[in-house]
Design an enzyme around this catalytic site. Structure first.
Site, PDB file in Angstrom:
ATOM      1  N   THR A 148       0.870  -1.186   0.000  1.00 58.17           N
ATOM      2  CA  THR A 148       0.000   0.000   0.000  1.00 58.17           C
ATOM      3  C   THR A 148       0.908   1.238   0.000  1.00 58.17           C
ATOM      4  O   THR A 148       1.370   1.636  -1.057  1.00 58.17           O
ATOM      5  CB  THR A 148      -0.967   0.013   1.207  1.00 58.17           C
ATOM      6  OG1 THR A 148      -0.232  -0.131   2.413  1.00 58.17           O
ATOM      7  CG2 THR A 148      -1.968  -1.110   1.095  1.00 58.17           C
ATOM      8  N   LYS A 170       3.701  -6.916   4.000  1.00 57.89           N
ATOM      9  CA  LYS A 170       3.431  -5.522   3.669  1.00 57.89           C
ATOM     10  C   LYS A 170       3.019  -4.809   4.955  1.00 57.89           C
ATOM     11  O   LYS A 170       2.494  -5.423   5.886  1.00 57.89           O
ATOM     12  CB  LYS A 170       2.333  -5.366   2.605  1.00 57.89           C
ATOM     13  CG  LYS A 170       0.946  -5.757   3.002  1.00 57.89           C
ATOM     14  CD  LYS A 170       0.073  -4.791   3.754  1.00 57.89           C
ATOM     15  CE  LYS A 170       0.159  -3.374   3.299  1.00 57.89           C
ATOM     16  NZ  LYS A 170      -0.764  -2.516   4.150  1.00 57.89           N
ATOM     17  N   THR A 181      -2.112  -3.532  10.537  1.00 65.63           N
ATOM     18  CA  THR A 181      -1.940  -3.309   9.095  1.00 65.63           C
ATOM     19  C   THR A 181      -0.741  -4.012   8.531  1.00 65.63           C
ATOM     20  O   THR A 181       0.124  -3.437   7.898  1.00 65.63           O
ATOM     21  CB  THR A 181      -1.840  -1.850   8.689  1.00 65.63           C
ATOM     22  OG1 THR A 181      -2.980  -1.189   9.171  1.00 65.63           O
ATOM     23  CG2 THR A 181      -1.859  -1.689   7.176  1.00 65.63           C
ATOM     24  N   GLU A 261       6.032   4.509   7.739  1.00 61.31           N
ATOM     25  CA  GLU A 261       5.642   5.770   7.111  1.00 61.31           C
ATOM     26  C   GLU A 261       6.338   6.976   7.730  1.00 61.31           C
ATOM     27  O   GLU A 261       6.142   7.284   8.905  1.00 61.31           O
ATOM     28  CB  GLU A 261       4.135   5.967   7.251  1.00 61.31           C
ATOM     29  CG  GLU A 261       3.349   5.119   6.283  1.00 61.31           C
ATOM     30  CD  GLU A 261       1.859   5.155   6.569  1.00 61.31           C
ATOM     31  OE1 GLU A 261       1.461   5.762   7.575  1.00 61.31           O
ATOM     32  OE2 GLU A 261       1.100   4.584   5.773  1.00 61.31           O
ATOM     33  N   ASN A 380      -0.072  10.519   6.984  1.00 62.75           N
ATOM     34  CA  ASN A 380      -1.299  10.035   7.600  1.00 62.75           C
ATOM     35  C   ASN A 380      -2.398  11.079   7.664  1.00 62.75           C
ATOM     36  O   ASN A 380      -3.515  10.778   8.078  1.00 62.75           O
ATOM     37  CB  ASN A 380      -0.988   9.475   8.988  1.00 62.75           C
ATOM     38  CG  ASN A 380      -0.306   8.132   8.850  1.00 62.75           C
ATOM     39  OD1 ASN A 380      -0.869   7.195   8.289  1.00 62.75           O
ATOM     40  ND2 ASN A 380       0.938   8.047   9.304  1.00 62.75           N
ATOM     41  N   SER A 385      -6.739   5.768   5.046  1.00 60.04           N
ATOM     42  CA  SER A 385      -6.544   4.322   5.170  1.00 60.04           C
ATOM     43  C   SER A 385      -7.461   3.784   6.241  1.00 60.04           C
ATOM     44  O   SER A 385      -7.958   4.528   7.069  1.00 60.04           O
ATOM     45  CB  SER A 385      -5.094   3.997   5.518  1.00 60.04           C
ATOM     46  OG  SER A 385      -4.780   4.483   6.799  1.00 60.04           O
TER      47      SER A 385
END
Lengths: 385, 385
Positions: A148, A170, A181, A261, A380, A385
């Site tokens: 993603t 992932k 996630t 991230e 974010n 998401s």
């Protein structure tokens, strides 16, 4: 590398149009046997996505023929229509593979609330396309299709004593205990029973993915699946296999940490001399989840006061006035007071080590986390998401 | 306004050189009586600063003559030398005021680990200077001297039925249950017993400061103190006083929320129809502490999936598939599925309301928080505290 490193597996990754970028978004991994052993662990979030609800049931008999994974939509909080989509995905794969739908697991990742008719059509189409493209070297393609916000695919493999373990993962945010996630598929051609697969997987995830706590946020869709084909014909030494599986999972967890991230530091928090492993974990997590500590590391500030303030919120056994804290090898706090000057600590490298010595016992634990950065906030706030 | 609004109090704020900016950094508030009633609540962090350790003991008899507060250094994790500094501060004030050192409370805020000889000398000097400058309209000066990264002082006052409550507060980060990095002094000229003061204060903080959760980080130095002089000669109706005190505390809490470091949204999370107030609070806090939700609000993204993912981590009674979520008046999630389109939600105002309907009971709670912004990361990576 990846999930097709062991014998007995085929995989594929295709672009089904779920991602607006046109990048691959549906992956299939198939176990060609002779064994069809499977085990999985799932998010502990009570808000479970439809694929989680489906896969939890399907894996119970320890038989897994295949797994279908999509990015570009989480199919979570999409109601009974969403559950039917997952069900139809398993049925479609089962029909094309000539197996039972109850032996096909499904994983999804992406925006929560995504799961309408367009999503369903694309997932079903992608599943058929991927099955048509299955190959014994499709592991890399599959690892690309589950990404993603990941900037790079995560893959690992290990061969020992005639058997092989391969894996893909992932996840680039919402990494927290409960496997947030995070979609992981591990394959092996070792001969395992379903009970062994389950026990080995739980052991490995407890020491690896469960100790990666990027931002304390737990996802609704996380799943780590182990499939064993037995194609090597070799029954491994249980301890050797357990250790190798834990190592593969740790490598993948570190790859996830390294791609979190917006992060600019990969922080390893060692807690030692705790009264129990649970205490060590509670202390490590309290630091890993402290935004002020994480922001300080981003600013290359060896702010040990924030470490002590964080662990002061735990119930772990320790004396706040007899704790040592080391940052990148420098003891900045001794017995709950200032020690070496902060200028001695070099926090410019991405790899950051924080060691906390509780001085009350002999247990220890290691928690992986990241710093809190401008880019984390940016990604974010801008990415749904 | 502020702590000198009620009769019987004098205050001052002076610059003692603790802040490199030269701004005021030592405040003193003195109760001239006739009553010398005091009560206080403290951080629940096990890592307690020296002033907390001192004040916890000193307040136990319900008698408080004065309180000395400094910014520019937390005097936390500074060992026995730091504790002696606090002790000497109370003794210095007691000597100059002609009272007992055991009736003088001390508060400190600033960088953890700061508390050397230079710090001690400046705090003692500032205490003497402030006492020399005490006046019945010194409340504003005192409120300025307790600021750290606050962009503005926080003050409130309320008069009713002949008695008055006044208050000042500081805090701009690390706001979390347990009164994190929050120093609050409330004064009143109402006639109260020590038991009443304690009960009223605990009630008020439970409903106000304890429900402000800016970033989930709990400080080592937080203290909320109530002093009653009885100078009005009026014994208030207990319910009326309790309600007024809670209101003053709520106003100060909202001022803290409105000035939280780097925030661009003040988020009020209402949880309703919970099975218990504890459940409502647990659910509210889980959302208030979710970085992904907070970053989404910064990005004006009404991401209800992150709300559901957060509350899924709680133990509260609810059915994830029968929860409604409203953002700024728009029901974006109904019965655990998408409802109104996200485009209908306007998140551009600073004031943001998230309402979560758990549909299982009749209890409710309100939690105040902020969004997670670039500026939060910047301030907390660049500022050592």
């Amino acid at each position: 590398m990846s999930v097709t490193a062991p014998q007995g597996f085929e995989a594929a990754g295709v672009a089904a149009g779920l991602k607006s970028t046109g990048k691959p978004d549906v992956a299939v991994v198939v176990n060609r046997g002779p064994l069809k052993v499977g085990a999985a662990v799932f998010t502990s979030n009570r808000a479970k996505a439809n694929p989680i609800i489906w896969s939890e049931r399907s894996v119970q008999d320890g038989v897994v023929e295949a797994i279908v994974l999509n990015s570009g939509g989480a199919n979570c909080f999409t109601g009974s229509f969403g559950f039917q989509t997952t069900h139809q995905t398993a049925e479609k794969a089962a029909e094309l593979l000539g197996v039972s739908a109850g032996d096909v697991l499904v994983c999804s990742t992406g925006l929560i609330g995504t799961g309408d008719e367009v999503f369903r059509a694309k997932v079903l189409g992608g599943t058929a396309q991927a099955i048509a493209e299955l190959s014994a070297d499709g592991g890399e393609a599959a690892s690309l299709a589950i990404m993603t916000t990941d900037s790079r695919p995560k893959r690992a493999a290990h061969t020992q004593d005639g058997w092989t373990i391969g894996g893909m993962a992932k996840g680039a945010g919402m990494l927290a205990p409960g496997l947030a996630t995070m979609l992981v598929v591990i394959t092996t051609d070792a001969v395992l029973t379903a009970e062994e697969a389950d026990a080995h997987l739980r052991h490995a995830t407890r020491l690896s993915f469960d100790r990666l706590d990027s931002d304390g946020c737990m996802s609704t869709n996380d799943q780590v699946t182990l499939m064993a084909s037995g194609a090597s014909g070799i029954t491994p030494d249980p301890d050797a296999f357990r250790e190798a599986l834990a190592e593969i999972c740790t490598i993948l967890a570190e790859q996830l940490q390294g791609d979190a991230e917006g992060a600019s530091h990969d922080i390893t928090i060692f807690v030692q001399n705790a009264a129990s492993e649970d205490d060590a974990l509670e202390v490590g997590r309290s630091v890993a989840r402290n935004n002020l500590f994480k922001a300080a590391i981003f600013g290359n500030d060896p702010n040990w006061g924030r470490v002590l303030a964080a662990i002061g919120t735990t119930q772990a056994a320790f004396d706040p006035y007899d704790v040592d804290v080391w940052m990148n090898g420098v003891r900045v706090c001794a017995a709950g007071g200032p020690d070496r000057p902060r200028e001695e600590v070099d926090l410019t490298p991405r790899a950051t080590a924080v060691m906390i010595d509780l001085k009350v016992g002999t247990a220890s634990a290691r928690i992986l986390t990241n710093d809190l950065t401008h880019d984390y906030v940016h990604e974010n706030s801008a990415y749904s998401s």
